[in-house]
Structure formats: C-alpha cells, structure tokens
Design an enzyme around this catalytic site. Structure first.
Site, mmCIF file in Angstrom:
data_model
loop_
_atom_site.group_PDB
_atom_site.id
_atom_site.type_symbol
_atom_site.label_atom_id
_atom_site.label_comp_id
_atom_site.label_asym_id
_atom_site.label_seq_id
_atom_site.Cartn_x
_atom_site.Cartn_y
_atom_site.Cartn_z
ATOM 1 N N ARG A 292 -9.153 -0.478 4.096
ATOM 2 C CA ARG A 292 -8.313 0.534 3.451
ATOM 3 C C ARG A 292 -6.952 -0.045 3.094
ATOM 4 O O ARG A 292 -6.303 0.422 2.163
ATOM 5 C CB ARG A 292 -8.076 1.702 4.415
ATOM 6 C CG ARG A 292 -9.257 2.604 4.579
ATOM 7 C CD ARG A 292 -8.919 3.740 5.485
ATOM 8 N NE ARG A 292 -7.675 4.361 5.020
ATOM 9 C CZ ARG A 292 -7.133 5.413 5.580
ATOM 10 N NH1 ARG A 292 -7.688 5.955 6.633
ATOM 11 N NH2 ARG A 292 -6.033 5.932 5.101
ATOM 12 N N ILE B 221 6.773 6.972 17.357
ATOM 13 C CA ILE B 221 6.495 7.706 16.107
ATOM 14 C C ILE B 221 5.188 8.500 16.189
ATOM 15 O O ILE B 221 5.169 9.701 15.922
ATOM 16 C CB ILE B 221 6.447 6.741 14.881
ATOM 17 C CG1 ILE B 221 7.666 5.815 14.868
ATOM 18 C CG2 ILE B 221 6.319 7.522 13.576
ATOM 19 C CD1 ILE B 221 9.005 6.456 14.599
ATOM 20 N N LYS C 56 0.837 -1.211 0.000
ATOM 21 C CA LYS C 56 0.000 0.000 0.000
ATOM 22 C C LYS C 56 0.866 1.253 0.000
ATOM 23 O O LYS C 56 0.677 2.148 -0.810
ATOM 24 C CB LYS C 56 -0.911 -0.013 1.243
ATOM 25 C CG LYS C 56 -1.574 1.314 1.538
ATOM 26 C CD LYS C 56 -2.546 1.223 2.690
ATOM 27 C CE LYS C 56 -2.025 1.684 4.025
ATOM 28 N NZ LYS C 56 -1.657 3.100 4.135
ATOM 29 N N ASN C 57 1.826 1.291 0.918
ATOM 30 C CA ASN C 57 2.596 2.524 1.089
ATOM 31 C C ASN C 57 3.621 2.765 -0.009
ATOM 32 O O ASN C 57 4.180 3.857 -0.103
ATOM 33 C CB ASN C 57 3.276 2.544 2.464
ATOM 34 C CG ASN C 57 2.262 2.734 3.582
ATOM 35 O OD1 ASN C 57 1.094 3.004 3.319
ATOM 36 N ND2 ASN C 57 2.702 2.582 4.815
ATOM 37 N N CYS D 252 -6.007 8.058 9.062
ATOM 38 C CA CYS D 252 -6.278 7.418 10.348
ATOM 39 C C CYS D 252 -6.009 8.378 11.497
ATOM 40 O O CYS D 252 -5.083 9.182 11.441
ATOM 41 C CB CYS D 252 -5.379 6.191 10.507
ATOM 42 S SG CYS D 252 -5.934 4.784 9.569
ATOM 43 N N ASP E 119 3.742 0.728 12.272
ATOM 44 C CA ASP E 119 2.548 0.076 11.721
ATOM 45 C C ASP E 119 2.362 -1.352 12.235
ATOM 46 O O ASP E 119 1.298 -1.949 12.057
ATOM 47 C CB ASP E 119 2.602 0.068 10.182
ATOM 48 C CG ASP E 119 2.337 1.457 9.600
ATOM 49 O OD1 ASP E 119 1.918 2.338 10.358
ATOM 50 O OD2 ASP E 119 2.548 1.639 8.390
ATOM 51 N N ARG F 177 -0.228 14.359 13.244
ATOM 52 C CA ARG F 177 0.177 14.228 11.848
ATOM 53 C C ARG F 177 0.197 15.532 11.049
ATOM 54 O O ARG F 177 -0.527 15.701 10.066
ATOM 55 C CB ARG F 177 -0.699 13.186 11.132
ATOM 56 C CG ARG F 177 -0.753 11.869 11.848
ATOM 57 C CD ARG F 177 -1.381 10.793 11.039
ATOM 58 N NE ARG F 177 -0.443 10.157 10.144
ATOM 59 C CZ ARG F 177 -0.741 9.090 9.418
ATOM 60 N NH1 ARG F 177 -1.931 8.590 9.459
ATOM 61 N NH2 ARG F 177 0.155 8.550 8.625
ATOM 62 N N PRO F 178 1.037 16.483 11.453
ATOM 63 C CA PRO F 178 1.140 17.728 10.687
ATOM 64 C C PRO F 178 1.855 17.517 9.348
ATOM 65 O O PRO F 178 2.402 16.432 9.110
ATOM 66 C CB PRO F 178 1.986 18.615 11.607
ATOM 67 C CG PRO F 178 2.773 17.669 12.447
ATOM 68 C CD PRO F 178 1.980 16.407 12.574
ATOM 69 N N ILE F 179 1.838 18.557 8.492
ATOM 70 C CA ILE F 179 2.586 18.452 7.223
ATOM 71 C C ILE F 179 3.618 19.576 7.113
ATOM 72 O O ILE F 179 4.027 19.948 6.015
ATOM 73 C CB ILE F 179 1.652 18.421 5.983
ATOM 74 C CG1 ILE F 179 0.703 19.625 5.961
ATOM 75 C CG2 ILE F 179 0.895 17.132 5.873
ATOM 76 C CD1 ILE F 179 0.047 19.824 4.590
ATOM 77 N N ASP F 180 4.029 20.102 8.268
ATOM 78 C CA ASP F 180 4.988 21.213 8.248
ATOM 79 C C ASP F 180 6.301 20.860 7.547
ATOM 80 O O ASP F 180 6.875 21.695 6.833
ATOM 81 C CB ASP F 180 5.259 21.703 9.685
ATOM 82 C CG ASP F 180 5.751 20.581 10.593
ATOM 83 O OD1 ASP F 180 5.164 19.489 10.548
ATOM 84 O OD2 ASP F 180 6.725 20.800 11.330
ATOM 85 N N LEU F 181 6.776 19.622 7.697
ATOM 86 C CA LEU F 181 8.048 19.250 7.064
ATOM 87 C C LEU F 181 7.909 19.200 5.538
ATOM 88 O O LEU F 181 8.849 19.542 4.816
ATOM 89 C CB LEU F 181 8.535 17.897 7.597
ATOM 90 C CG LEU F 181 8.791 17.826 9.108
ATOM 91 C CD1 LEU F 181 9.136 16.409 9.533
ATOM 92 C CD2 LEU F 181 9.920 18.773 9.505
ATOM 93 N N ARG G 30 -4.665 10.399 4.108
ATOM 94 C CA ARG G 30 -3.517 11.270 4.340
ATOM 95 C C ARG G 30 -2.529 11.263 3.175
ATOM 96 O O ARG G 30 -1.956 12.291 2.816
ATOM 97 C CB ARG G 30 -2.807 10.837 5.616
ATOM 98 C CG ARG G 30 -1.622 11.672 5.888
ATOM 99 C CD ARG G 30 -0.947 11.356 7.181
ATOM 100 N NE ARG G 30 0.352 12.013 7.207
ATOM 101 C CZ ARG G 30 0.531 13.264 7.586
ATOM 102 N NH1 ARG G 30 -0.469 13.991 7.968
ATOM 103 N NH2 ARG G 30 1.741 13.797 7.563
#
Ligand code: UD1
Length: 413
Positions: A396, A326, A22-23, A116, A304, A121-125, A92
């Site tokens: 999913r 994590i 999936k990933n 999920c 995971d 889970r920010p997206i600043d990076l 995401r």
C-alpha cells in the site's frame, strides 16, 4: 504475490532513490477535483493506496492518464458526490475526498473510512471543522451526508493537530466565502506540500509550516502541473535498512530537513550520517546502540517511523524505551518480532526493548503498513529465512520495495 521470503544477514550497501510521498500524493490527487479541469502530477508513487485513490476519482467521473512519470488527471466531468463504500473502506485517506467535494460542489456522501488497524482513528475533528464552515451533517446507517449552500469562512481550533482534519478543512474552505483560520493546525511537511500545490493553482493560503493556517477564499482555481515531495517515511525506512544490517546506504531524491529528528536518533544509535542537498548517506557500526523514542506531531519523531525503529532497536546493544503518543494500537508488530527473537515488552503506550543478538528467521504476519515494513527490516538482520505474510499492507505504501532492497544487496523474493 502475497508473501515475501527474505534471507537475512546480508550487509546492505549502495544507493536507492526515494519515491514521491504517499501522504502528500493522496490529498493532492483528491484536491485535483477543485479546479474542475486538468492537473499534471510528477513524482506520484506507484503504490496501492494511490491506485485506490485513482479508482475513486474515476468512479465519480474523473479521468486519469499515465504517460511515463507523468499523471494527467481531468476532473471536468465529476458527476456524483458519493464516494463508493467499498473503496472508502479500503483506505482511510479517502475521507480527504469529502473536503475536496464540499469545497467544489458543496455536497459529499461517504461512509466511515477504513485503513490500517492502528487505533480507533475517529473523524470527529474533520466533521466538527465542516460544521464550523456552515456545512450540514447527517449520519444515517453508517453513512454521512454533508451539504451546504455556501462555505463560510470562520475560525477553527483543532483539539489535536490532526493531519487529515487540517487537510480536509483547507480543501473545503479554499474556494469558500471569506477567510478561514485554523489554529492548532498540523505542521507536517505533507500539509506544506498540499498548500504549495493549492497556491500554485491560485488559492490564497498562508501559514504553511506553522500551527496557524489562514485560508482566504478565492473564486476559481487554474490548471497546473506539480511535482510531489519525496516520501520522508520511505527515506527513513531505507536508512534504517542500512543501520540494521551494519551497512552503508545512500538515499537520493530525499529532503533531509523533513527527517531531522529521525537523523538525530540514528546518530544517537552511533550511525554516521552524511547530508547533501537532496541525498543522505548512512554508515552503520557493526552493532547499533540503544536509544529512547517518543512519537509526537511534526516536527517531533513521526509515529509512522515508530515500528521501523522498534525493529532497529530490537537489535541494539542495551535497552530502549519507545513511547507512542499518537495512535494507541501501534505495537501489533512487536509480537511478530518477538517470534523472531526480539525482546519487546508492551505496557500500554510504552515498549521496553531489550536489544538481542539472536534474531532468527521464521514465519510472521503483517497487520499494517509500517508494522509490515518493520518485519522486513527485522528479517534483513535475522539469521536464516523469514517468510512475511499479508504483504498487501506493505505494498500500500512502498513502491517497488523488493526491487529497491535487491539493488542494495538484500536477498528478498
Ligand atoms: C496521517 C497519515 C498517517 C500518520 C498520521 C500521523 C495520511 C494519509 N496518513 O493520518 O500516515 O500516521 O497522519 O502523523 O496522511 N484524531 C481524532 N479525531 C479526528 C482525527 C484524528 O481523534 O477526527 C486522532 C487520531 O485518532 C490519532 C491522532 O488524532 O490519535 C492523529 O491522527 P491524524 O493526524 O488525523 O492522522 P491521519 O490524518 O489519519
């Protein structure tokens, strides 16, 4: 279908084939935008997250054709750089489309991604990386607009080796001007697969599997076909299904190198592991032994697999300690397992798990993908019937999970 009913206590035995990752599939599908043409993909898992990614590609002008195990994606007529808000919220990893759109068209518009509920889970990076590449970013009413006249090679040091940020920067910069160097990059096997795919298309990226990735911009990418790597988390899940039921399970189409830490931990629980080139067999004792786990970026123990081992260790002889390093909220599954007789105590990022012999079936609710999978595993070991609600989370990420478990002898409906 909204729930699974599982009659536990059956020893699982047999062989199961692992699906494509999936990933790895999600960023690779997003990356098909970069060649503005046809891509043929094999070993794409037939799961909800992949369907959502296909839907987004189609909404922005791409075409998808399925022929047996072959997916043909044509991105020659992408007509908008806006990712639909409702689809962005569903998953995401849709944020990865931003890097691909920026890489090819120098603009992207999207809202904050969903996914999920396992932490903030920010997206600043991701956004910091884009800015460093010379991209303008404007945020308004929860929407993010990114644009630039050119992507300029630069040096980007990630504060944390984020998988998504590493992928997004690679996608945004592989058609850019000059060389981009990412330091403290994520080293997950799915990144290696994405780089292999891009290099096959004609990109010039070095340092896959290391924390220093060098992306030398190229002018154009070509049409190719590519075989997606096997899913290492699905592989680990079926091995644990064998372990938790005292069974003997062989997984095929798997890459043992990708799950070395998981295999080591299974051996610590007294399971016997037999490794062949593309397959792994587990033979479990009647009752496994406790062990401790700390999740870490790859090659450490994968976050995971944390809930999957949470379920396994709840049935062990002895007490185990899990430390989740994590994502901060990845223990929601524990309260559901406790309803089944598990003895898991959560203290911040730590779970103290006293192994129990009295796991009983009951009604439980899945809150996220891997937490839901943990409930299936617990149910397989439980006495009596378990009803798991909200299984859309599980679907999913697991292809034909009901069929695969039935093949191993599980009673799941
Ligand atoms: C990916 C995987 C997910 C896996 C995770 C960690 C996909 C589709 N998903 O998620 O299954 O659990 O890697 O192996 O590949 N972070 C920030 N700012 C950012 C980005 C991340 O603070 O901009 C933090 C996150 O909150 C988290 C940590 O970094 O605490 C790791 O996140 P990241 O590696 O980015 O995970 P994802 O790419 O979201």
């Amino acid at each position: 279908m909204s729930k699974f009913i599982i009659e536990g206590g059956k020893r699982l035995e047999g062989e199961v084939q692992i699906s494509g990752s999936k990933n790895a599939a999600l960023p690779i599908i997003a990356a098909t935008i970069l060649n503005k043409g046809k891509t043929v993909l094999y070993n794409v898992p037939d799961i909800q997250d992949v369907h959502t990614m296909f839907e987004i590609i189609q909404k922005i002008g791409g075409k998808i054709n399925k022929k047996h195990n072959k997916i043909i994606i044509n991105t020659s007529e992408i007509h908008t750089y806006e990712i639909p808000d409702n689809l962005m919220r569903q998953m995401r990893s849709s944020v990865i489309l931003a890097g691909a759109l920026l890489g090819k068209y120098h603009q992207a518009r999207f809202s904050y991604p969903g996914g999920c509920e396992i932490g903030s889970r920010p997206i600043d990076l991701h956004l910091k990386g884009f800015e460093k590449l010379g991209i303008n970013i404007k945020e308004e009413h929860g929407e993010i607009f990114c644009n630039t006249s050119q992507i300029l090679g630069t040096q980007i040091n990630l504060d944390f080796p984020s998988v998504g940020a590493t992928e997004n920067i690679i996608l945004a910069s592989c058609l850019g001007e000059g060389t981009t160097i990412i330091t403290n990059a994520a080293k997950e096997p799915e990144i290696e697969d994405l780089i292999k795919y891009l290099n096959k298309m004609g990109a010039n990226i070095k340092g896959e599997t290391t924390d220093r990735i060098e992306i030398i911009g190229v002018k154009k990418l070509k049409e190719i076909s590519y075989n997606i790597m096997p899913d290492r988390i699905e592989a680990g899940t079926y091995l644990v299904a064998g372990a938790i039921t005292g069974g003997k399970v062989k997984i095929t189409n798997a890459n043992p190198k990708h799950i070395e830490t998981v295999l080591n931990k299974l051996e610590e629980t007294n399971c016997k592991i037999k490794i062949e080139k593309n397959s792994i067999e587990i033979e479990a004792p009647k009752r496994i032994k406790a062990t401790d786990i700390k999740t870490m970026p790859y090659p450490g123990f994968p976050t995971d697999m944390q809930s999957i081992f949470g379920a396994l260790l709840s049935t062990a002889k002895g007490t185990s300690i899990i430390t989740e390093n994590i994502f901060e909220s990845r223990y929601k599954y524990a309260q559901e397992l406790n309803r089944m007789g598990a003895k898991i105590k959560i203290e911040g990022r730590t779970a103290i798990i006293k192994g129990s012999k009295k796991i009983q079936g009951t009604k439980v609710v899945a809150y996220d993908l891997r937490g839901g999978a943990a409930m299936i595993l617990e149910a397989l070991a439980a006495k009596g019937i378990t009803e798991i609600e909200n299984i859309h989370y599980i679907l999913r990420g697991y292809e034909k999970i009901e069929e695969k478990l039935k093949k191993l002898g599980a009673k799941i409906y």
